[in-house]
Write a protein that holds these residues in place. Sequence first.
Motif, PDB file in Angstrom:
ATOM      1  N   VAL A 110      61.746  10.316 -23.215  1.00  0.00           N
ATOM      2  CA  VAL A 110      61.732  11.786 -23.313  1.00  0.00           C
ATOM      3  C   VAL A 110      61.070  12.204 -24.627  1.00  0.00           C
ATOM      4  CG1 VAL A 110      63.077  13.906 -23.203  1.00  0.00           C
ATOM      5  CG2 VAL A 110      63.839  11.908 -21.916  1.00  0.00           C
ATOM      6  N   ASN A 111      61.390  11.491 -25.705  1.00  0.00           N
ATOM      7  CA  ASN A 111      60.731  11.785 -26.991  1.00  0.00           C
ATOM      8  C   ASN A 111      59.214  11.644 -26.848  1.00  0.00           C
ATOM      9  OD1 ASN A 111      63.211  12.150 -28.225  1.00  0.00           O
ATOM     10  ND2 ASN A 111      63.299  10.088 -29.075  1.00  0.00           N
ATOM     11  N   GLY A 112      58.783  10.586 -26.143  1.00  0.00           N
ATOM     12  CA  GLY A 112      57.346  10.362 -25.933  1.00  0.00           C
ATOM     13  C   GLY A 112      56.711  11.484 -25.124  1.00  0.00           C
ATOM     14  N   LEU A 113      57.401  11.920 -24.071  1.00  0.00           N
ATOM     15  CA  LEU A 113      56.890  13.037 -23.255  1.00  0.00           C
ATOM     16  C   LEU A 113      56.788  14.313 -24.083  1.00  0.00           C
ATOM     17  CD1 LEU A 113      58.936  12.487 -19.955  1.00  0.00           C
ATOM     18  CD2 LEU A 113      56.484  12.116 -20.249  1.00  0.00           C
ATOM     19  N   LYS A 114      57.792  14.529 -24.913  1.00  0.00           N
ATOM     20  CA  LYS A 114      57.826  15.730 -25.761  1.00  0.00           C
ATOM     21  C   LYS A 114      56.657  15.721 -26.742  1.00  0.00           C
ATOM     22  CE  LYS A 114      61.514  18.539 -27.633  1.00  0.00           C
ATOM     23  NZ  LYS A 114      62.878  18.563 -28.149  1.00  0.00           N
ATOM     24  N   PRO A 127      66.220   2.399 -22.396  1.00  0.00           N
ATOM     25  CA  PRO A 127      66.094   3.320 -23.539  1.00  0.00           C
ATOM     26  C   PRO A 127      65.377   4.619 -23.176  1.00  0.00           C
ATOM     27  CG  PRO A 127      64.434   1.607 -23.696  1.00  0.00           C
ATOM     28  CD  PRO A 127      65.256   1.286 -22.472  1.00  0.00           C
ATOM     29  N   ALA A 128      65.975   5.366 -22.255  1.00  0.00           N
ATOM     30  CA  ALA A 128      65.286   6.515 -21.662  1.00  0.00           C
ATOM     31  C   ALA A 128      65.081   7.670 -22.642  1.00  0.00           C
ATOM     32  CB  ALA A 128      66.064   6.997 -20.432  1.00  0.00           C
ATOM     33  N   SER A 135      65.964  19.735 -22.137  1.00  0.00           N
ATOM     34  CA  SER A 135      67.422  19.534 -22.280  1.00  0.00           C
ATOM     35  C   SER A 135      67.946  18.786 -21.055  1.00  0.00           C
ATOM     36  CB  SER A 135      68.147  20.872 -22.465  1.00  0.00           C
ATOM     37  OG  SER A 135      67.899  21.702 -21.358  1.00  0.00           O
ATOM     38  N   GLU A 136      67.391  19.104 -19.886  1.00  0.00           N
ATOM     39  CA  GLU A 136      67.765  18.397 -18.647  1.00  0.00           C
ATOM     40  C   GLU A 136      67.323  16.930 -18.701  1.00  0.00           C
ATOM     41  OE1 GLU A 136      66.423  19.273 -14.308  1.00  0.00           O
ATOM     42  OE2 GLU A 136      67.304  21.132 -15.109  1.00  0.00           O
ATOM     43  N   LEU A 137      66.104  16.697 -19.205  1.00  0.00           N
ATOM     44  CA  LEU A 137      65.592  15.323 -19.285  1.00  0.00           C
ATOM     45  C   LEU A 137      66.426  14.473 -20.244  1.00  0.00           C
ATOM     46  CD1 LEU A 137      61.704  15.828 -19.246  1.00  0.00           C
ATOM     47  CD2 LEU A 137      63.167  15.062 -17.375  1.00  0.00           C
ATOM     48  N   TYR A 138      66.859  15.068 -21.379  1.00  0.00           N
ATOM     49  CA  TYR A 138      67.703  14.305 -22.314  1.00  0.00           C
ATOM     50  C   TYR A 138      69.054  13.976 -21.683  1.00  0.00           C
ATOM     51  CZ  TYR A 138      64.571  14.570 -26.339  1.00  0.00           C
ATOM     52  OH  TYR A 138      63.514  14.406 -27.199  1.00  0.00           O
ATOM     53  N   GLU A 139      69.554  14.915 -20.881  1.00  0.00           N
ATOM     54  CA  GLU A 139      70.823  14.658 -20.172  1.00  0.00           C
ATOM     55  C   GLU A 139      70.649  13.483 -19.190  1.00  0.00           C
ATOM     56  OE1 GLU A 139      73.566  17.324 -17.336  1.00  0.00           O
ATOM     57  OE2 GLU A 139      72.739  18.410 -19.050  1.00  0.00           O
ATOM     58  N   ARG A 140      69.553  13.499 -18.447  1.00  0.00           N
ATOM     59  CA  ARG A 140      69.278  12.404 -17.508  1.00  0.00           C
ATOM     60  C   ARG A 140      69.074  11.086 -18.255  1.00  0.00           C
ATOM     61  NH1 ARG A 140      64.930  15.227 -13.505  1.00  0.00           N
ATOM     62  NH2 ARG A 140      66.251  16.932 -12.858  1.00  0.00           N
ATOM     63  N   VAL A 197      50.444  12.014 -17.622  1.00  0.00           N
ATOM     64  CA  VAL A 197      50.999  12.002 -18.979  1.00  0.00           C
ATOM     65  C   VAL A 197      51.094  10.548 -19.426  1.00  0.00           C
ATOM     66  CG1 VAL A 197      53.057  12.561 -20.359  1.00  0.00           C
ATOM     67  CG2 VAL A 197      52.357  14.078 -18.490  1.00  0.00           C
ATOM     68  N   TRP A 198      50.832  10.271 -20.706  1.00  0.00           N
ATOM     69  CA  TRP A 198      51.001   8.904 -21.179  1.00  0.00           C
ATOM     70  C   TRP A 198      51.824   8.882 -22.452  1.00  0.00           C
ATOM     71  CZ3 TRP A 198      46.506  11.517 -20.469  1.00  0.00           C
ATOM     72  CH2 TRP A 198      45.768  11.889 -21.596  1.00  0.00           C
ATOM     73  N   LEU A 199      52.539   7.788 -22.637  1.00  0.00           N
ATOM     74  CA  LEU A 199      53.417   7.635 -23.787  1.00  0.00           C
ATOM     75  C   LEU A 199      52.698   6.846 -24.877  1.00  0.00           C
ATOM     76  CD1 LEU A 199      56.993   7.055 -22.362  1.00  0.00           C
ATOM     77  CD2 LEU A 199      55.719   9.157 -22.705  1.00  0.00           C
ATOM     78  N   PRO A 200      53.215   6.915 -26.105  1.00  0.00           N
ATOM     79  CA  PRO A 200      52.544   6.204 -27.204  1.00  0.00           C
ATOM     80  C   PRO A 200      52.465   4.702 -26.932  1.00  0.00           C
ATOM     81  CG  PRO A 200      54.235   7.699 -28.045  1.00  0.00           C
ATOM     82  CD  PRO A 200      54.381   7.676 -26.557  1.00  0.00           C
TER      83      PRO A 200
END
Length: 258
Positions: A247-251, A242-243, A226-231, A202-205
């Motif tokens: 998560v936004n990038g992965l989504k 800025p994790a 939801s788990e990833l946003y919690e982490r 997977v790659w981010l922008p």
Amino acid sequence: MSKSSPSAVRFDQPGHPPATITEFQGVRSLHLGTSWVQGAMRIAKPDNIELEYVQMMMMWLLFNGQPQHIVQLGLGSAALTKFCYRRLPQARVTTIELNPNVIAMCEAQFALPPNDARLNVREMNALDFVLDPANRNTVDILQVDLYDEAARGPVLDSQEFYQGCADVLRDGGMMTTNVFGDDFTNYDKNLQTMELVFDAVVWLPEVHDANIVVIAFKNAPSLDFSELYERAGEIKKTLNLPAKNWVNGLKNWMRDHQ
């Protein structure tokens, strides 16, 4: 990677590109004898990660908060090495760097601590490290940022290299890597080669002057956002990274690659 202009401190052992620095507005940057920035450090906060794409190399924290062995291929300005060593006290950190001038500069100008029971900075070729049978299945996290003075693309990008990267990882292990280059075929070549040997890639922008950070999984994870946003909230609170952006990038990646 990005560009900037030269200064007087210089390590110049023959046979390798010289390590030089520049300073601007409280930030010290590493160069390999050219204007390309190979890493940076805010002088007032030497253990923080200054550059956004380098912070992004830590996105594996979303999936594993307690790695035992982290390996860094390419020391750069030692930002990832120092951060992992200082902030993840349960982990051993091994860093592989071919250029002795970079190691000397990081010790002298980038607050790289000396080797000890948990930190091992070694002067060697990254390909030799990943192909060594003794290193198979010994690494939880592999961080790869390998560029020479021309910064045209990753120095190592063959299938043999990426297969070696996958082989040194334990089950559940992950690799993050920075894919930067002056040619889009470079991105495609690296991503396709990684996809041949890793279970999921997977790659981010793109951020910061065309750097793209990739996360490659030895075993594909199940993504529960939801788990990833919690982490991500925990990572922000404990490590000030800025994790949530990761998560936004992965989504977004998942949405675009369905």
